[in-house]
Design a protein around this motif. Sequence first.
Motif, PDB file in Angstrom:
ATOM      1  N   ILE A 285       0.809  -1.225   0.000  1.00  0.00           N
ATOM      2  CA  ILE A 285       0.000   0.000   0.000  1.00  0.00           C
ATOM      3  C   ILE A 285       0.845   1.280   0.000  1.00  0.00           C
ATOM      4  N   PHE A 286       2.053   1.210   0.545  1.00  0.00           N
ATOM      5  CA  PHE A 286       2.884   2.419   0.521  1.00  0.00           C
ATOM      6  C   PHE A 286       3.274   2.799  -0.904  1.00  0.00           C
ATOM      7  N   GLY A 287       3.104   1.855  -1.808  1.00  0.00           N
ATOM      8  CA  GLY A 287       3.437   2.135  -3.203  1.00  0.00           C
ATOM      9  C   GLY A 287       2.219   2.428  -4.057  1.00  0.00           C
ATOM     10  N   ALA A 288       1.052   2.560  -3.413  1.00  0.00           N
ATOM     11  CA  ALA A 288      -0.166   2.855  -4.176  1.00  0.00           C
ATOM     12  C   ALA A 288      -0.185   4.336  -4.537  1.00  0.00           C
ATOM     13  N   THR A 289       0.059   4.636  -5.801  1.00  0.00           N
ATOM     14  CA  THR A 289       0.220   6.040  -6.195  1.00  0.00           C
ATOM     15  C   THR A 289      -0.994   6.607  -6.906  1.00  0.00           C
ATOM     16  N   TYR A 290      -2.000   5.784  -7.166  1.00  0.00           N
ATOM     17  CA  TYR A 290      -3.255   6.283  -7.727  1.00  0.00           C
ATOM     18  C   TYR A 290      -4.320   5.208  -7.574  1.00  0.00           C
ATOM     19  N   ILE A 389       5.914   5.908  -9.971  1.00  0.00           N
ATOM     20  CA  ILE A 389       6.143   4.492  -9.677  1.00  0.00           C
ATOM     21  C   ILE A 389       7.133   4.419  -8.526  1.00  0.00           C
ATOM     22  N   ILE A 390       6.696   3.807  -7.433  1.00  0.00           N
ATOM     23  CA  ILE A 390       7.548   3.753  -6.240  1.00  0.00           C
ATOM     24  C   ILE A 390       7.849   2.300  -5.900  1.00  0.00           C
ATOM     25  N   ARG A 391       9.107   2.041  -5.552  1.00  0.00           N
ATOM     26  CA  ARG A 391       9.459   0.685  -5.121  1.00  0.00           C
ATOM     27  C   ARG A 391       9.135   0.511  -3.640  1.00  0.00           C
ATOM     28  N   VAL A 392       8.356  -0.523  -3.319  1.00  0.00           N
ATOM     29  CA  VAL A 392       8.112  -0.824  -1.911  1.00  0.00           C
ATOM     30  C   VAL A 392       8.479  -2.258  -1.558  1.00  0.00           C
ATOM     31  N   VAL A 393       8.914  -3.041  -2.562  1.00  0.00           N
ATOM     32  CA  VAL A 393       9.415  -4.385  -2.284  1.00  0.00           C
ATOM     33  C   VAL A 393      10.792  -4.505  -2.935  1.00  0.00           C
ATOM     34  N   ALA A 394      11.746  -5.018  -2.167  1.00  0.00           N
ATOM     35  CA  ALA A 394      13.071  -5.251  -2.720  1.00  0.00           C
ATOM     36  C   ALA A 394      13.351  -6.743  -2.713  1.00  0.00           C
ATOM     37  N   GLY A 395      13.648  -7.272  -3.899  1.00  0.00           N
ATOM     38  CA  GLY A 395      13.993  -8.685  -3.998  1.00  0.00           C
ATOM     39  C   GLY A 395      15.467  -8.878  -3.679  1.00  0.00           C
ATOM     40  N   GLU A 396      15.955 -10.085  -3.904  1.00  0.00           N
ATOM     41  CA  GLU A 396      17.343 -10.362  -3.620  1.00  0.00           C
ATOM     42  C   GLU A 396      18.253  -9.455  -4.438  1.00  0.00           C
ATOM     43  N   GLY A 397      19.215  -8.835  -3.771  1.00  0.00           N
ATOM     44  CA  GLY A 397      20.153  -7.978  -4.479  1.00  0.00           C
ATOM     45  C   GLY A 397      19.575  -6.618  -4.829  1.00  0.00           C
ATOM     46  N   GLN A 398      18.364  -6.339  -4.359  1.00  0.00           N
ATOM     47  CA  GLN A 398      17.766  -5.041  -4.643  1.00  0.00           C
ATOM     48  C   GLN A 398      17.657  -4.241  -3.355  1.00  0.00           C
ATOM     49  N   GLY A 399      17.608  -2.934  -3.496  1.00  0.00           N
ATOM     50  CA  GLY A 399      17.443  -2.064  -2.342  1.00  0.00           C
ATOM     51  C   GLY A 399      16.319  -1.085  -2.573  1.00  0.00           C
ATOM     52  N   VAL A 414      11.530  -8.129   0.644  1.00  0.00           N
ATOM     53  CA  VAL A 414      11.207  -7.422   1.883  1.00  0.00           C
ATOM     54  C   VAL A 414      10.705  -6.018   1.549  1.00  0.00           C
ATOM     55  N   LEU A 415       9.911  -5.457   2.443  1.00  0.00           N
ATOM     56  CA  LEU A 415       9.331  -4.142   2.202  1.00  0.00           C
ATOM     57  C   LEU A 415      10.376  -3.045   2.379  1.00  0.00           C
ATOM     58  N   VAL A 416      10.272  -2.059   1.512  1.00  0.00           N
ATOM     59  CA  VAL A 416      11.127  -0.864   1.621  1.00  0.00           C
ATOM     60  C   VAL A 416      10.242   0.350   1.383  1.00  0.00           C
ATOM     61  N   ASN A 417      10.733   1.508   1.732  1.00  0.00           N
ATOM     62  CA  ASN A 417       9.956   2.754   1.561  1.00  0.00           C
ATOM     63  C   ASN A 417       8.558   2.612   2.165  1.00  0.00           C
ATOM     64  N   SER A 418       8.463   1.840   3.245  1.00  0.00           N
ATOM     65  CA  SER A 418       7.162   1.537   3.812  1.00  0.00           C
ATOM     66  C   SER A 418       7.101   1.884   5.295  1.00  0.00           C
ATOM     67  N   GLY A 419       7.773   2.978   5.662  1.00  0.00           N
ATOM     68  CA  GLY A 419       7.691   3.474   7.026  1.00  0.00           C
ATOM     69  C   GLY A 419       8.139   2.442   8.033  1.00  0.00           C
ATOM     70  N   ALA A 420       7.287   2.203   8.997  1.00  0.00           N
ATOM     71  CA  ALA A 420       7.623   1.297  10.091  1.00  0.00           C
ATOM     72  C   ALA A 420       7.749  -0.146   9.627  1.00  0.00           C
ATOM     73  N   PHE A 421       7.296  -0.438   8.427  1.00  0.00           N
ATOM     74  CA  PHE A 421       7.284  -1.826   7.965  1.00  0.00           C
ATOM     75  C   PHE A 421       8.512  -2.185   7.140  1.00  0.00           C
ATOM     76  N   ASP A 422       9.428  -1.283   6.991  1.00  0.00           N
ATOM     77  CA  ASP A 422      10.649  -1.577   6.232  1.00  0.00           C
ATOM     78  C   ASP A 422      11.340  -2.803   6.794  1.00  0.00           C
ATOM     79  N   GLY A 423      11.768  -3.686   5.889  1.00  0.00           N
ATOM     80  CA  GLY A 423      12.493  -4.875   6.326  1.00  0.00           C
ATOM     81  C   GLY A 423      11.614  -6.074   6.590  1.00  0.00           C
ATOM     82  N   ILE A 430       1.786  -8.671   4.605  1.00  0.00           N
ATOM     83  CA  ILE A 430       0.368  -8.748   4.257  1.00  0.00           C
ATOM     84  C   ILE A 430      -0.464  -8.770   5.532  1.00  0.00           C
ATOM     85  N   ALA A 431      -0.074  -9.629   6.478  1.00  0.00           N
ATOM     86  CA  ALA A 431      -0.838  -9.746   7.716  1.00  0.00           C
ATOM     87  C   ALA A 431      -0.693  -8.483   8.573  1.00  0.00           C
ATOM     88  N   LYS A 432       0.545  -7.999   8.712  1.00  0.00           N
ATOM     89  CA  LYS A 432       0.799  -6.866   9.609  1.00  0.00           C
ATOM     90  C   LYS A 432       0.138  -5.587   9.121  1.00  0.00           C
TER      91      LYS A 432
END
Length: 835
Positions: A285-290, A389-399, A414-423, A430-432
């Motif tokens: 949801i942190f990447g929902a831009t419209y 377009i915002i990245r909020v999930v980083a796969g292996e080797g991505q930041g 793992v989540l990124v750019n997602s406030g308290a949920f980073d990492g 999904i659950a949190k």
Amino acid sequence: MTASVPPFHPGSPEEPLGYDPSAVEARWRQRWVDRGTHSVDLTNGARPFYALMMFPYPSAEGLHVGNLFAFTGCDIYARFQRLQGHTVFEPLGYDAFGIHSENFALKVGKHPMELIPSNIRNFRRQLDRAGLMVDWGRSVDTTDASYYKWTQWVFLQLYKQGLAYKKAGAVNWCPSCKTVLANEQVIAGACERCGTMVEQRFLEQWFFKISDYAPRLLTNLDTLDWSATTIQAQRNWIGRSEGAKLRFRVLDPLTDAGSSAVAVTTEMRTAGPEIEVFTTRPDTIFGATYLVLAPEHPLVDTLTTPMQSGVVAEYRARAAKQDLVTRKTNKEKTGEFTGSYAVNPATGEMIPIWIADYVLMEYGTGAIMAVPGHDERDFEFATVFELPIIRVVAGEGQGARTPFDGAAYTGDGVLVNSGAFDGVSVGEGIAKITAWLASKQAGEAVTNYRLHDWCISRQRYWGPPIPIIYCDACGTVPVPEDQLPVVLPNIPDFRPDDSGVSPLARHEEWYRVPCPQCGQKARRETDVSDTFLDSAWYFLRYPSVGRDDVAFDPAVTKKWLPVTTYIGGNEHAVLHLLYSRFITMVLHDAGMLDFEEPFTRFRAHGLIIRDGAKMSKSKGNVVNPDEYIEQWGADAFRTYLMFLGPFEEGGDFRDGGISGVKRFLDRLWATVRDADPAASADPEVQRKLHATIKKVGEDVPSLSYNTAIAAMMEYMNVLRKGERQPARAEVEPLVQLVAPFAPHIAEELWEMMGHGTSVFASRWPAYDPALLESDTIELVVQVGGKTRGKVRVAKDVSQDAALAAAKADSAIGKFITGEPKKVILVPGRLLNVVV
RNA sequence: GCGAGAGUGGCGGAAUUGGUAGACGCGCGGGACUUAGGAUCCCGUGCCGCAAGGCGUGUGGGUUCGAGUCCCACCUUUCGCACCA
């Protein structure tokens, strides 16, 4: 019937003295009728077995080989069960309503009420000729008022339970033919008959609330003994997906219209509505831009700002004009901005609200949150319209700052750019995040189903009228059950017109009726129901045919249902089988049935192809069963169809192949004729006989008909090897094994051997396991994993003795050089010597 | 794209828990009986080779005494669903 004449050799194949298939088959057809062999005592029959096959649509072309393939496969199974001592009920009927019949009638300029009975007569002749064990005393014809009276009754049961409702739904409309089209009749956006571009129309239609039953229809699948492919197809169709419903607050369009520079904060109070979206990825949801709404979404009018109203209205009109098929196939992204904004509940940021036809009104809530970084469709859309377009999930080797390489990233990470949920991982996120948003009253976890409600209205003529009356005073009134059937009138002008309603709507004398409640002037519903409703309950009717007071009798239903085994085509894996399950559940919930699943066991048969393609008139590779049966006999034809390949996979029809099966029947005839009644069975032949009884008895219930036939042929080769004279005891059980496949000749031979009753009144022969094995076996000998020969040894030979025998064999011994490194004996099978 | 399945002689297709690859049938070859044979019966028939033998189950690897069968990667193909969020 052009180009379908198979290349027969001129002249009949020669038959052994006395075997004339057409005479034998005619004789037994008559005897079965005279003796009532196939009519079942439904009240007293012991060990009931309901063998159901899918009833055919009686086309003008006559019975298709595909039909016969399916019916024969079912018939063999049923006859086998009868030989096992079951009372087998094998009914068959006709599914004769529907658009196919109607279109064909329009094409040839005849009335369906005249066409269908003659088609049915022709079908019946062909079916009889095929030697099916059908109880014709209990047949149904869906177009007969004595049947569709109860189809209408079924509709009323759903209506009573609040499961039938009316709403506007989208349909395909051909402006030239002036008719509603089914999705299959739209080819590349055009009408299949006239080529005119098809449009979408919104019509009031009746729906059944099958979606209420989605969870049950899904979970019950685990309890069914059905073909795996069919279960899978139903699972996909029901389409359960877990996710969340999230609410996005809309900023007041009046306050904010045109002031894009306004700084929006979460504190800004607005009076606007909320938009609900369904997502399976609340973690993003942190990447929902419209947001995107379907063009038909009810909030679009409210949301559209005056500045945008022109383009939005135009876009909506275009979307509405497009037919349903093209809209779903065309993947190029189009859309319009509504001018309004919503607040992303996670970031508090202002995001634009768009409409686009890639969002479907019928799935989820008709609105989505677009996460272009992690959804391919949203990515394409955002690229076209230059949305962030915002990245909020980083796969292996991505930041957090890894750029997108021209595509969305939909993998794990793992989540990124997602406030308290980073990492946090995607799975945990999904659950949190769902829990977090729920605590803010911004959404909750939900399970969504793809299955949508069943539209049963047809703006057509050839179907059962929907039993509803509209009264100005009382509203929608169901036709009282004691006034059923609502008879479909015989009208000459049954062609659909441009009104968008059924041809029945042109017949005031028919639809003008008094209201059943108040007696005031009222009018009938003029739409008819979907053919799938006719077939969704027919199996309930068969055992109760003849009862005019009930749809199905409770006692006989309790005894015979659910259906023991249903065999049919996988083309009905989804709709027919799902609808039947649904209707059964509804009637169960109404307390009318004590089971909720109608078909305990279902097996899907394969497809017969010819010259590598499905048989069709346009390909000119259709086989006319009449000609084959005429030439070779029904017994040979039935057996041949089953010999083509595995029943559940279908087979390739080749003209030459049937001769091998016919030869087998000829030899069977000659064998019975030549059998020595006094001789005792040869031990080796008897061993083979018992192995064959075992094999056929195992193969038939698993529908491995092709291998069962091969086993019987193999036995025949042993039986007649070197033109030996057979003993009667060697051939008599074979006649019983053949009976399900070739019932006529089996009856005749059974009688020739002195039996006064039907072979189907006999019991399946038993095999003696002790006779299956001999004292010595042929042991395969491998040296270094390569097969070098075989030696005859005692059944329970020891490893040393086997090795000695192998060494002693000159052909094998020469490969055993030196001391073996390792010796492996598989008892009864092989010896492998590693050197 | 997603889901399910399938790749074996000239052809349709068989092959238990990993254990003789090609059952059975078509076609083809040879023979018998015949005035005749497109009927019937018998024998043969994966490929290469005179033979001994070698090679063979879509491709490439792997596990194993032994793989059509199990594992990994890939190719081809059939069917169903398909902008399902």
